[in-house]
Design an enzyme around this catalytic site. Sequence first.
Site, PDB file in Angstrom:
ATOM      1  N   ASP A 413       0.894  -1.183   0.103  1.00 14.29           N
ATOM      2  CA  ASP A 413      -0.097   0.025  -0.037  1.00 14.29           C
ATOM      3  C   ASP A 413       1.099   1.241   0.074  1.00 14.29           C
ATOM      4  O   ASP A 413       2.163   1.300   0.696  1.00 14.29           O
ATOM      5  CB  ASP A 413      -0.809   0.000   1.423  1.00 14.29           C
ATOM      6  N   ASP A 608      -1.404  -0.707   6.177  1.00 13.86           N
ATOM      7  CA  ASP A 608      -1.347  -0.096   7.598  1.00 13.86           C
ATOM      8  C   ASP A 608      -3.087   0.569   8.013  1.00 13.86           C
ATOM      9  O   ASP A 608      -3.179   0.544   9.204  1.00 13.86           O
ATOM     10  CB  ASP A 608      -0.605   0.957   8.000  1.00 13.86           C
ATOM     11  N   ASP A 612      -7.047  -1.779   4.423  1.00 11.24           N
ATOM     12  CA  ASP A 612      -6.188  -2.871   4.119  1.00 11.24           C
ATOM     13  C   ASP A 612      -6.426  -4.039   4.705  1.00 11.24           C
ATOM     14  O   ASP A 612      -5.818  -5.147   4.299  1.00 11.24           O
ATOM     15  CB  ASP A 612      -4.773  -2.380   4.504  1.00 11.24           C
TER      16      ASP A 612
END
Length: 712
Positions: A413, A608, A612
């Site tokens: 990410d 995080d 996610d």
Amino acid sequence: MTDNVIVFDVEGMTCAACATRIERVLTKQDGVEQAVVNFASGEAKVYGSVVVPGLEAAVEKIGYNIHERADEDDRPDIVARYEVEQQDQWRRFLGAAVLSVPLIALAMFFPMHATWNGWVQFALSTPVVFWFGRQFHTAAWKQARSLGANMDTLVSLGTLSAYIYSVWALLTHNPIFFETAGAIIAFILLGKYFEARAKGRASAAVTKLLELGAREARILRDGEETTVPIDQLRVGDVMVIRPGEKIPTDGTVTDGYSSIDESMLTGESVPVDKHTGDIVFGATINQQGLLRVEATATGRDTALHQIARLVEDAQASKAPVQHLADRVSSVFVPIVVVIAIVTLVAWLVIGDDLSNAVKAAVAVLIIACPCALGLATPTAIMVGSGRGAEFGIIFKGADVFERTSHIDTVLFDKTGTLTRGHMTLTRVFGDPIVVQRAASVEAGSGHPIAQAIVLGAEERDIPLFPVSEFSDMPGRGVVGTVDNTEVVVGRPLLLQELGLEVQAYHQDELTTYETFGSTAVMVGWDGLSRGVLGIADSLRETSETAVAGLHALGVDVAMVTGDNHATARSIAKEVGIDRVRAGVLPGGKDTEVQSLQAEGRTVAFVGDGINDAPALTRADMGMAVGTGTDIAIEAGDVILMSGDPTLALTAIRLGRRTFTVIKQNLFWAFFYNAAMIPLAALGYLNPMFASAAMAFSSVSVVTNSLRLRRFA
């Protein structure tokens, strides 16, 4: 699996096979969903709705004792326990060695036919076998009562066979080998000493973590400062932490500003600035200012204890490869006993004398002890997970180490992982006064872009001016008077609406900034645009290093983000990522993981945020950044305690290295037994040397695992 778990302290285990046996018995009891027995820590965790007396009685039947731990935090000091065991085994070894050295000398250098020699050997060997070696016979008897067997069974059978035969031989004037029984006990006790010493070092990770906590806390009560023991600290207490002191427990800053050394928790050496409202963690160190912190968690609920619990759980869990070793160990001892009997009979059938037949059979019993097999996986996992904790990496289970060896793609990410997750002033086109006047005006706004410009001025040591006639125009910019000059900060359209001329080269610069993924604003006064500021979510300094390191491991790296394509491509190009998916909605990250898996890839996802969590769960291995949300952390298989993306690289490297050590240990343990048993059965291996080799094999497995402590 239910969250209902009961923790027991276990007594009487002498090897990893004992833990497997207790685990098997507990699992068969009514109401037990799962049982995990940790030989290293001497504890058992039982999941399900169970009756404690029934479990204790079932374990007692097979020769062990378990006692419910009243408080999960009241864990025994594992390192201290192994230190006691070391001292005990060392004393036993010294006693056995003092008697065995002259015993061996009598057998090698003095006439064996002399009656006095035989009786002196009998006198020397008896206390060695029955006093210094009594732990093996006691454990073997417990196993025999429940029709079980373990490595102690083999040691006991081997030494007693050698001793009893020698007594008979002494009385009937046949060759004796009391020295074999004595030497076996001495060598194995020496191996036990080194094993306890090595396991104590391997078990030190959790104890060291918990020792990092403060012992006392200074709190405010009725307006007065008072010092209390840490166990008397309560949620809601306001702690006073001076520079250089440890923060006693997790809490929220209510007053003050300081930098906190969180390296023990995150592995990052750079101190973290903390202001009012920020969260701080117990055992971290206040470096500069005076802080007042309201306690939000104590005892087992603190981050430090949760990390220690995760490390313990990982050390107690089993990698899939360990189940094979467990199955082999469970049937190994009975097979070895049969082989020893067949060896004895075969030697007698071919016409050899009884002494040689007994020697060969005893050698088979000794050399086949499966202790090394039982230690192969647990010791590597203990050291690997402990070393990971020192880096700020928490492996949630032993299976994670095995999975790292299959990871061929890491999907990051972007925001908060490869980037810092907050806006910063990254580009300035114009004189320093452009930043000074823009930041002075933006100080009156709470917008993230405004905060980034103000912080950028602070980082550049640019002082701010007082502002009057401030006006915030949402979506377009801000206006304020600085030093009797009206300053406009915002989109070019706002400057034009207020009568300022947007100079062409400023417009070109703003377009360039936006092309490379920055948010750009113009600054103007006195009828003209005066400069351009670029604001972006800046890359972490180590992102490029992390990507390059993963490529060096042969791992492909991809990035997924909800950000726009221009920003995503710019970030990817800067760090060396080839595959980018931008403009992704929260559910799209999970879809991207599935897409990669559909291509036959084994995917690790690093993220995080709350959005996610689905991708972290879907991935073959989820790596949750510990600075992120609780939901993301819960969904991950590996927790990276800091936002440093190189921890993802380190986790894969350490996981692969740990699994390699496990495979090495298992190979040598299997190879050792497979190669040595035939040699012992054919008479090429004296029982005395067999005992030394067996002890050495166990120590070598633990020593090989301890090499992980030097992993960097």
